[in-house]
Design a protein around this motif. Structure first.
Motif, PDB file in Angstrom:
ATOM      1  N   PHE A 292      42.442  73.794  23.254  1.00  0.00           N
ATOM      2  CA  PHE A 292      42.159  73.297  24.599  1.00  0.00           C
ATOM      3  C   PHE A 292      41.487  74.370  25.452  1.00  0.00           C
ATOM      4  O   PHE A 292      41.862  75.551  25.387  1.00  0.00           O
ATOM      5  CB  PHE A 292      43.455  72.881  25.307  1.00  0.00           C
ATOM      6  N   ASN A 293      40.533  73.945  26.253  1.00  0.00           N
ATOM      7  CA  ASN A 293      40.086  74.757  27.376  1.00  0.00           C
ATOM      8  C   ASN A 293      41.046  74.429  28.517  1.00  0.00           C
ATOM      9  O   ASN A 293      40.882  73.416  29.206  1.00  0.00           O
ATOM     10  CB  ASN A 293      38.652  74.423  27.760  1.00  0.00           C
ATOM     11  N   THR A 294      42.064  75.244  28.681  1.00  0.00           N
ATOM     12  CA  THR A 294      43.141  74.913  29.623  1.00  0.00           C
ATOM     13  C   THR A 294      42.698  74.961  31.085  1.00  0.00           C
ATOM     14  O   THR A 294      43.479  74.613  31.968  1.00  0.00           O
ATOM     15  CB  THR A 294      44.342  75.851  29.413  1.00  0.00           C
ATOM     16  N   ASP A 295      41.446  75.353  31.329  1.00  0.00           N
ATOM     17  CA  ASP A 295      40.895  75.292  32.685  1.00  0.00           C
ATOM     18  C   ASP A 295      40.143  73.990  32.948  1.00  0.00           C
ATOM     19  O   ASP A 295      39.782  73.708  34.089  1.00  0.00           O
ATOM     20  CB  ASP A 295      39.947  76.462  32.941  1.00  0.00           C
ATOM     21  N   ALA A 296      39.888  73.207  31.889  1.00  0.00           N
ATOM     22  CA  ALA A 296      39.148  71.951  32.062  1.00  0.00           C
ATOM     23  C   ALA A 296      39.996  70.956  32.853  1.00  0.00           C
ATOM     24  O   ALA A 296      41.193  70.797  32.580  1.00  0.00           O
ATOM     25  CB  ALA A 296      38.772  71.365  30.703  1.00  0.00           C
ATOM     26  N   PRO A 297      39.413  70.259  33.832  1.00  0.00           N
ATOM     27  CA  PRO A 297      40.197  69.371  34.698  1.00  0.00           C
ATOM     28  C   PRO A 297      41.011  68.321  33.941  1.00  0.00           C
ATOM     29  O   PRO A 297      42.133  68.016  34.328  1.00  0.00           O
ATOM     30  CB  PRO A 297      39.122  68.716  35.582  1.00  0.00           C
ATOM     31  N   SER A 298      40.472  67.783  32.846  1.00  0.00           N
ATOM     32  CA  SER A 298      41.167  66.703  32.144  1.00  0.00           C
ATOM     33  C   SER A 298      42.440  67.164  31.441  1.00  0.00           C
ATOM     34  O   SER A 298      43.353  66.369  31.216  1.00  0.00           O
ATOM     35  CB  SER A 298      40.222  66.048  31.130  1.00  0.00           C
ATOM     36  N   VAL A 299      42.518  68.449  31.068  1.00  0.00           N
ATOM     37  CA  VAL A 299      43.669  68.937  30.296  1.00  0.00           C
ATOM     38  C   VAL A 299      44.321  70.169  30.921  1.00  0.00           C
ATOM     39  O   VAL A 299      45.132  70.828  30.272  1.00  0.00           O
ATOM     40  CB  VAL A 299      43.255  69.253  28.837  1.00  0.00           C
ATOM     41  N   GLU A 300      43.978  70.486  32.180  1.00  0.00           N
ATOM     42  CA  GLU A 300      44.590  71.672  32.792  1.00  0.00           C
ATOM     43  C   GLU A 300      46.075  71.476  33.055  1.00  0.00           C
ATOM     44  O   GLU A 300      46.845  72.449  33.098  1.00  0.00           O
ATOM     45  CB  GLU A 300      43.863  72.046  34.075  1.00  0.00           C
ATOM     46  N   SER A 301      46.513  70.228  33.211  1.00  0.00           N
ATOM     47  CA  SER A 301      47.943  69.965  33.359  1.00  0.00           C
ATOM     48  C   SER A 301      48.627  70.080  32.004  1.00  0.00           C
ATOM     49  O   SER A 301      48.228  69.434  31.029  1.00  0.00           O
ATOM     50  CB  SER A 301      48.176  68.566  33.933  1.00  0.00           C
ATOM     51  N   LYS A 302      49.662  70.886  31.954  1.00  0.00           N
ATOM     52  CA  LYS A 302      50.416  71.051  30.710  1.00  0.00           C
ATOM     53  C   LYS A 302      50.958  69.724  30.214  1.00  0.00           C
ATOM     54  O   LYS A 302      51.074  69.495  29.003  1.00  0.00           O
ATOM     55  CB  LYS A 302      51.539  72.060  30.941  1.00  0.00           C
ATOM     56  N   ALA A 303      51.270  68.815  31.141  1.00  0.00           N
ATOM     57  CA  ALA A 303      51.841  67.521  30.759  1.00  0.00           C
ATOM     58  C   ALA A 303      50.886  66.709  29.904  1.00  0.00           C
ATOM     59  O   ALA A 303      51.323  65.981  28.990  1.00  0.00           O
ATOM     60  CB  ALA A 303      52.223  66.732  32.010  1.00  0.00           C
ATOM     61  N   VAL A 304      49.574  66.793  30.159  1.00  0.00           N
ATOM     62  CA  VAL A 304      48.596  66.066  29.347  1.00  0.00           C
ATOM     63  C   VAL A 304      48.600  66.589  27.924  1.00  0.00           C
ATOM     64  O   VAL A 304      48.620  65.820  26.950  1.00  0.00           O
ATOM     65  CB  VAL A 304      47.178  66.181  29.966  1.00  0.00           C
ATOM     66  N   ARG A 305      48.625  67.898  27.787  1.00  0.00           N
ATOM     67  CA  ARG A 305      48.618  68.501  26.451  1.00  0.00           C
ATOM     68  C   ARG A 305      49.926  68.200  25.722  1.00  0.00           C
ATOM     69  O   ARG A 305      49.935  67.944  24.510  1.00  0.00           O
ATOM     70  CB  ARG A 305      48.385  70.009  26.569  1.00  0.00           C
ATOM     71  N   GLN A 306      51.026  68.234  26.456  1.00  0.00           N
ATOM     72  CA  GLN A 306      52.319  67.900  25.845  1.00  0.00           C
ATOM     73  C   GLN A 306      52.354  66.443  25.390  1.00  0.00           C
ATOM     74  O   GLN A 306      52.886  66.134  24.316  1.00  0.00           O
ATOM     75  CB  GLN A 306      53.441  68.156  26.855  1.00  0.00           C
ATOM     76  N   ALA A 307      51.783  65.556  26.189  1.00  0.00           N
ATOM     77  CA  ALA A 307      51.765  64.135  25.825  1.00  0.00           C
ATOM     78  C   ALA A 307      50.947  63.907  24.563  1.00  0.00           C
ATOM     79  O   ALA A 307      51.309  63.080  23.709  1.00  0.00           O
ATOM     80  CB  ALA A 307      51.222  63.304  26.981  1.00  0.00           C
ATOM     81  N   MET A 308      49.831  64.624  24.415  1.00  0.00           N
ATOM     82  CA  MET A 308      49.048  64.516  23.191  1.00  0.00           C
ATOM     83  C   MET A 308      49.864  64.987  21.996  1.00  0.00           C
ATOM     84  O   MET A 308      49.859  64.355  20.934  1.00  0.00           O
ATOM     85  CB  MET A 308      47.753  65.330  23.327  1.00  0.00           C
ATOM     86  N   ALA A 309      50.581  66.109  22.169  1.00  0.00           N
ATOM     87  CA  ALA A 309      51.427  66.614  21.088  1.00  0.00           C
ATOM     88  C   ALA A 309      52.523  65.614  20.732  1.00  0.00           C
ATOM     89  O   ALA A 309      52.943  65.526  19.573  1.00  0.00           O
ATOM     90  CB  ALA A 309      52.043  67.950  21.497  1.00  0.00           C
ATOM     91  N   GLN A 310      52.971  64.843  21.715  1.00  0.00           N
ATOM     92  CA  GLN A 310      54.028  63.874  21.498  1.00  0.00           C
ATOM     93  C   GLN A 310      53.533  62.622  20.777  1.00  0.00           C
ATOM     94  O   GLN A 310      54.285  61.960  20.055  1.00  0.00           O
ATOM     95  CB  GLN A 310      54.646  63.479  22.844  1.00  0.00           C
TER      96      GLN A 310
END
Length: 533
Positions: A292-310
C-alpha cells in the motif's frame, strides 16, 4: 522414460557435504557443448534503467542471477543452505562480542578475469562505491549498517558497523557486496549496458538487440579461485517472452532446462506426462503480497487496509490459481524460517465480511471503497492476471469495495510504484538471504525497497536493531514476532502466499538438485552433462 517429478525437500542439502575446491579445475563435463537454460526474466537497457547489471544498482532476482555467476563476493551461501561460508575470502568473522566489527582475509592469488590482481583495496572500493552511489532502487540498504571499511595490508578488510548486525555475513553474500574492478567501474556513477567484469566462476558475453538481452553466454573463468567446483565449461541463458514459448523450446530440444517462471498449467502437465524431461520440485522462500501507498487517500485509513485483510481468502486464491504450487501465507516471513508467526491469521482469523464491515463502520468509512489494484504483466508469471482477477472478485463480492485492476509492464510498474503512483499494488519477494530479517527490514526500515511512506518508530528504532544483536537467531524470535504483530495491526502490506520452486530439465543434464537454492539463486556451476537418475 517416464517424465517424473523429483521432490527435493529442504533438508537434502543439510545431509550433503559442502564442496570446497579451487576453481578453474578441469573437473566436470563440457564435452556436450553449452548447457542452455531458459528463463522468462527480461533484461533491458532503458532510460529508467540504464545500468541493469551494475552491482551497485540492480536489485532483482533475475539480474542477480547473472551477477552471482560473474561477480565474486567475500562470502557465499553454502551448497545445501546453512550459515554463509567464505568465497573470495579465506576466512571471515566478528572480532568483538557486540557484532560490530567484522574482519575478512582474502584468499591468496585472487585475480579478476582479465588477470588483474585483487587486493583488499578493491573490496573497500566496491563497498564504498555502492554506498556513495546510493542508488534509489534500494539495494544499498543491505549495507546500511556499514560505517567505515578499513584495509590492513593487501588481504585484510575490516568492516566497522554502526550498530550490531548478526546478519552481516549474509549481506556479504549478495551482489551489492560484489568485488568489482576499479578500472571498469567508476567510483561515482553506474556502468551502463550489459557488460560485467569480475572474478566469479564465469565470464559473461552478452548478446543484445534493441537494448534487450537475447542471450547471456557464461564461459568458465580460468582465473577463478574460490569455494565452488565448476562442473561445466559453458552455459547459455536465453530469455523468453513467456512460459509457453520457453516450454516449446524445451520440447524441441532447443534448451536443456527451464526455470522461472513456469506456469501452473505447465507444472501440472509436466508432473504427469511421459518423455525425457524431469520436473524437479523443491522448497522455496518466494512470497507474494499486496503493498500500500499508505499516503494515498483511498487507503490512508488503517481501517480500509484492515478490512481488505479481513476479506481476502488466501486459501481460495491458492487453490484456484496455483494449486499445490503455493500455500497461504499469513506473515511476510515464510513458514519455514526461524521467527515466523501467523500474525495475520491470529489477528483476523477466517475471512469475514461482517467483521470487515464492522471495521469500516467504526472508522466512519463510506462504502463501497473505490480503488485500483495494480499488477505487473511480465515479471511474476502468466498466472498473475488470474490472481488479481480473483482478488478483485473477492473484494467486490463483499459489497464493501469497488475494485478495478490494471496490468502494467515491469519496466513501467517498478518506477511508478517507487514514486508512489499506485494506491495498492502486487509484488513478489525473492530473499537476498534466508533469514527473517530479510523479509522484514527491506519493507519496514528507513529507505525501504518499496519506497513506502509507512514508518513505525518502534520497528525501526527498537525491534529491528534488537533482532540484529542476536547471533543465535532463535534468541531474536521475540523481536521478530513483535514486528509481525505490528504489521498485522497496521497493514502496510498484506501477505498472500508462499511458493515452491520448479525446474524442468532434460535427462542428460545433471546437478539439478542444487541448481537453485532456497533464495531462488541460480547456481549454474552445479550443472553438468551425463545421465540423471
Amino acid at each position: 522414460m517416464n517424465r517424473k517429478t523429483l521432490v527435493l525437500p529442504a533438508v537434502i542439502g543439510l545431509l550433503a557435504p559442502v564442496l570446497a575446491a579451487c576453481g578453474g579445475s578441469d573437473s566436470g563435463s563440457g564435452s556436450g557443448g553449452a548447457i542452455v537454460v531458459g528463463t522468462t526474466d527480461q533484461f533491458k537497457v532503458s532510460s529508467d534503467d540504464p545500468a541493469p547489471l551494475d552491482p551497485a544498482a540492480t536489485y532483482d532476482v533475475g539480474t542477480w542471477n547473472i551477477l552471482r555467476q560473474t561477480v565474486q563476493t567475500l562470502m557465499i551461501q553454502p551448497r545445501g543452505e546453512g550459515d554463509p561460508v567464505p568465497e573470495a575470502a579465506e576466512k571471515c568473522g566478528f572480532t568483538d562480542t557486540g557484532n560490530e566489527r567484522y574482519v575478512c582475509t582474502l584468499r591468496e592469488g585472487l585475480k579478476f578475469a582479465d588477470g588483474d590482481t585483487i587486493t583488499a583495496a578493491d573490496v573497500k572500493y566496491s563497498i564504498d562505491r555502492a554506498l556513495k552511489i546510493n542508488d534509489p532502487g534500494g539495494v544499498v540498504a543491505l549495507l546500511s549498517t556499514v560505517d567505515t571499511v578499513e584495509t590492513k595490508g593487501d588481504r585484510e578488510i575490516i568492516f566497522h558497523l554502526k550498530t550490531a548486525d548478526a546478519t552481516f555475513p549474509y549481506k556479504l553474500t549478495t551482489p551489492v557486496a560484489g568485488i568489482v574492478n576499479p578500472d571498469d567501474y567508476a567510483a561515482d556513477k553506474l556502468r551502463g549496458g550489459f557488460q560485467v567484469s569480475g572474478s566469479g566462476p564465469y565470464t559473461l558475453q552478452a548478446e543484445e538487440k534493441d537494448g534487450k538481452l537475447v542471450k547471456a553466454v557464461f564461459t568458465k573463468n580460468p582465473s577463478y579461485k574460490g569455494s565452488l567446483q565448476v562442473n561445466n565449461n559453458k552455459v547459455e541463458l536465453r530469455p523468453f517472452d513467456d512460459a509457453e514459448t520457453m516450454g516449446d523450446a524445451l520440447d524441441k530440444g532447443d534448451i536443456d532446462l527451464m526455470t522461472r517462471a513456469m506456469s501452473p498449467d505447465q507444472i501440472q502437465a509436466l508432473s504427469t506426462a511421459d518423455g525425457d524431461v524431469d520436473l524437479v520440485e523443491m522448497s522455496g522462500l518466494e512470497i507474494r503480497y499486496l503493498a500500500f501507498n499508505t499516503d494515498a487517500p483511498s487507503v490512508e485509513s488503517k481501517a480500509v487496509r484492515q478490512a481488505m485483510a479481513q476479506v481476502i481468502n488466501r486459501s481460495e486464491l491458492v487453490s484456484k490459481v496455483y494449486g499445490t504450487q503455493a500455500e497461504p501465507l499469513y506473515s511476510l516471513v515464510p513458514a519455514s524460517l526461524t521467527g515466523h508467526s501467523n500474525a495475520f491469521f491470529n489477528t483476523y482469523g477466517e475471512p469475514s465480511v461482517a467483521k470487515a464491515r464492522a471495521l469500516l463502520t467504526r472508522a466512519n468509512i463510506t462504502t463501497p471503497v473505490k480503488l485500483t489494484l495494480y499488477y505487473t504483466t511480465d515479471h511474476y508469471g502468466s498466472a498473475t492476471k488470474k490472481e488479481f482477477e480473483l482478488l478483485r472478485r473477492q473484494l467486490n463480492d463483499s459489497g464493501l469495495f469497488d475494485v478495478g485492476i490494471k496490468g502494467v509492464p515491469w519496466s513501467t510498474f517498478r518506477p511508478a510504484e517507487q514514486e508512489g503512483e499506485y494506491e495498492v499494488y502486487g509484488m513478489g519477494w525473492f530473499p537476498d538471504f534466508p533469514d527473517a530479517d530479510n523479509f522484514l527490514a527491506p519493507f519496514l526500515d528507513k529507505d525501504n525497497f518499496l519506497g513506502s511512506p509507512y514508518a513505525n518508530s518502534e520497528i525501526r528504532n527498537s525491534l529491528i536493531p534488537q533482532s540484529r544483536r542476536e547471533a543465535d537467531r532463535q534468541s531474536a524470535v521475540t523481536s521478530l514476532t513483535d514486528i509481525q504483530d505490528i504489521v498485522a495491526e497496521d497493514v502496510p502490506v498484506i501477505p498472500l502466499w508462499q511458493g515452491r520452486q520448479y525446474l524442468a530439465v532434460r535427462d542428460n543434464v545433471t546437478g539439478t538438485a542444487y541448481a537453485l537454492n532456497s533464495s531462488s539463486t541460480l547456481q549454474l556451476w552445479e550443472l553438468g552433462r551425463g545421465v540423471s537418475g
